[in-house]
Design a protein around this motif. Structure first.
Motif, PDB file in Angstrom:
ATOM      1  N   VAL A 183       0.831  -1.206   0.000  1.00 36.62           N
ATOM      2  CA  VAL A 183       0.000   0.000   0.000  1.00 36.62           C
ATOM      3  C   VAL A 183       0.869   1.261   0.000  1.00 36.62           C
ATOM      4  N   ILE A 184       1.977   1.232   0.715  1.00 37.21           N
ATOM      5  CA  ILE A 184       2.838   2.415   0.794  1.00 37.21           C
ATOM      6  C   ILE A 184       3.470   2.710  -0.565  1.00 37.21           C
ATOM      7  N   GLY A 185       3.974   1.686  -1.234  1.00 36.33           N
ATOM      8  CA  GLY A 185       4.532   1.899  -2.565  1.00 36.33           C
ATOM      9  C   GLY A 185       3.498   2.374  -3.556  1.00 36.33           C
ATOM     10  N   MET A 186       2.306   1.782  -3.513  1.00 38.10           N
ATOM     11  CA  MET A 186       1.223   2.202  -4.391  1.00 38.10           C
ATOM     12  C   MET A 186       0.846   3.653  -4.139  1.00 38.10           C
ATOM     13  N   THR A 187       0.786   4.033  -2.873  1.00 35.37           N
ATOM     14  CA  THR A 187       0.425   5.406  -2.512  1.00 35.37           C
ATOM     15  C   THR A 187       1.408   6.405  -3.112  1.00 35.37           C
ATOM     16  N   ARG A 188       2.678   6.131  -2.979  1.00 34.27           N
ATOM     17  CA  ARG A 188       3.678   7.062  -3.477  1.00 34.27           C
ATOM     18  C   ARG A 188       3.674   7.132  -5.004  1.00 34.27           C
ATOM     19  N   GLY A 189       3.521   5.987  -5.651  1.00 36.95           N
ATOM     20  CA  GLY A 189       3.468   5.988  -7.106  1.00 36.95           C
ATOM     21  C   GLY A 189       2.270   6.742  -7.654  1.00 36.95           C
ATOM     22  N   LEU A 190       1.116   6.527  -7.045  1.00 36.95           N
ATOM     23  CA  LEU A 190      -0.094   7.203  -7.512  1.00 36.95           C
ATOM     24  C   LEU A 190      -0.105   8.678  -7.152  1.00 36.95           C
ATOM     25  N   ALA A 191       0.554   9.037  -6.054  1.00 36.52           N
ATOM     26  CA  ALA A 191       0.673  10.462  -5.723  1.00 36.52           C
ATOM     27  C   ALA A 191       1.399  11.204  -6.843  1.00 36.52           C
ATOM     28  N   ARG A 192       2.426  10.575  -7.408  1.00 34.33           N
ATOM     29  CA  ARG A 192       3.134  11.179  -8.536  1.00 34.33           C
ATOM     30  C   ARG A 192       2.252  11.224  -9.778  1.00 34.33           C
ATOM     31  N   ARG A 212      -3.765  20.736   2.192  1.00 34.16           N
ATOM     32  CA  ARG A 212      -3.861  20.849   0.736  1.00 34.16           C
ATOM     33  C   ARG A 212      -2.550  20.586  -0.013  1.00 34.16           C
ATOM     34  N   LEU A 213      -1.401  20.746   0.629  1.00 34.34           N
ATOM     35  CA  LEU A 213      -0.130  20.485  -0.044  1.00 34.34           C
ATOM     36  C   LEU A 213       0.594  19.274   0.529  1.00 34.34           C
ATOM     37  N   VAL A 214      -0.169  18.389   1.147  1.00 35.87           N
ATOM     38  CA  VAL A 214       0.389  17.155   1.699  1.00 35.87           C
ATOM     39  C   VAL A 214       0.013  15.994   0.791  1.00 35.87           C
ATOM     40  N   THR A 215       1.010  15.316   0.244  1.00 35.20           N
ATOM     41  CA  THR A 215       0.746  14.138  -0.578  1.00 35.20           C
ATOM     42  C   THR A 215       1.962  13.218  -0.546  1.00 35.20           C
ATOM     43  N   ALA A 216       1.742  11.953  -0.922  1.00 36.69           N
ATOM     44  CA  ALA A 216       2.795  10.929  -0.984  1.00 36.69           C
ATOM     45  C   ALA A 216       3.380  10.604   0.393  1.00 36.69           C
ATOM     46  N   GLN A 217       2.628  10.863   1.458  1.00 43.07           N
ATOM     47  CA  GLN A 217       3.136  10.667   2.813  1.00 43.07           C
ATOM     48  C   GLN A 217       2.415   9.519   3.520  1.00 43.07           C
ATOM     49  N   ASN A 218       3.080   8.994   4.534  1.00 44.54           N
ATOM     50  CA  ASN A 218       2.519   7.941   5.367  1.00 44.54           C
ATOM     51  C   ASN A 218       2.489   8.422   6.814  1.00 44.54           C
ATOM     52  N   PHE A 219       1.306   8.435   7.408  1.00 40.39           N
ATOM     53  CA  PHE A 219       1.124   8.935   8.767  1.00 40.39           C
ATOM     54  C   PHE A 219       0.874   7.758   9.713  1.00 40.39           C
ATOM     55  N   VAL A 220       1.818   7.550  10.617  1.00 41.83           N
ATOM     56  CA  VAL A 220       1.713   6.445  11.576  1.00 41.83           C
ATOM     57  C   VAL A 220       1.008   6.972  12.832  1.00 41.83           C
TER      58      VAL A 220
END
Length: 255
Positions: free
Chosen positions: A169-178, A241-249
């Motif tokens: 999920v983390i890799g997918m999140t970062r790829g799709l954020a781009r 609004r300018l937060v993307t490609a991040q993982n919040f634990v």
């Protein structure tokens, strides 16, 4: 007056939540409804989901739209997402929450089990994003929140297939954020710690496990579904609004 934040940007926003009938998902649905959002959600637990809708309606919140749906059935799932968009308007917040953390041992894992666990813990997230992204692009942006799991950080036993899905999920999140960032679509992940849903309490919260958890966490309090829901609200609101490609634990400082 609530001690927690209210987000004007969420009032009237159309939100879709998977696995919204109980546990963390139900808290997410309730928190968005409390912000005045129009919420659609799916779950396989029809009685719990209908009871949630009745509870929120009675409280004076906008009535959520519940559809019974198994997220493993991608055609039915994307149709349910389309139903919410048809009823409420363009979905600009997607919360990919649905998952199931059944324990398993290596020797018992078959290709069919692997595929089914990926379907319930990872695959549906991608195809939900595929379904909502065109509408988000047309309307000028949106926020997508994917759910991972602390279990692969802590190397919890007998969860290797689940952990593989949740790490992905983390890799997918970062790829799709781009891929989606050029259309003002933000994609972030939340990694919950051990969240005290009723299922977790009933199945695994022994006195010994409780003591070990409190020893591991920096903050000596259990984490509950509303603690996760409030993080979701912030990621959905214009405040981030300018937060993307991040993982919040969100785990009380356990990992």
């Amino acid at each position: 007056m609530s001690r927690f934040a209210s987000y004007p940007s969420l009032s009237g926003r159309v939100v879709f939540v998977s696995g919204g009938g109980s546990g963390i998902g139900a808290s997410i649905v309730e928190h968005f409804a409390g912000q005045g959002a129009r919420v659609g959600f799916v779950d396989i637990d029809e009685p719990a989901s209908k009871a949630l809708v009745e509870k929120l309606t009675a409280a004076g919140y906008p009535t959520p739209l519940f559809t019974k749906c198994d997220v493993r059935d991608i055609a039915a799932y994307q149709a349910a997402i389309g139903e919410v968009a048809g009823r409420f308007g363009t979905i600009t917040v997607l919360v990919n929450n649905a998952a199931r953390d059944d324990r398993h041992v290596i020797a018992d894992v078959t290709p069919a089990f692997w595929d089914e666990r990926m379907a319930v813990n990872l695959r549906h997230q991608y195809f939900a994003i595929q379904a909502v992204a065109p509408g988000m692009k047309k309307t000028g942006g949106g926020s997508i929140v994917n759910f991972s799991s602390i279990s692969y950080h802590t190397m919890a036993p007998q969860l290797s297939v689940y952990q593989a899905a949740k790490a992905a999920v983390i890799g997918m999140t970062r790829g799709l954020a781009r891929d989606l960032g050029g259309d003002a679509i933000r994609v972030n992940a939340i990694t919950p710690g051990w969240i005290m849903t009723q299922r977790q309490i009933d199945l695994w919260l022994t006195p010994e496990a409780d003591a070990a958890l409190m020893a591991a966490q920096c903050l000596k309090e259990k984490v509950y579904p509303p603690d996760i829901a409030r993080m979701v609200l912030w990621l959905a609101a214009d405040d981030s609004r300018l937060v993307t490609a991040q993982n919040f634990v969100v785990d009380g400082g356990r990992s």
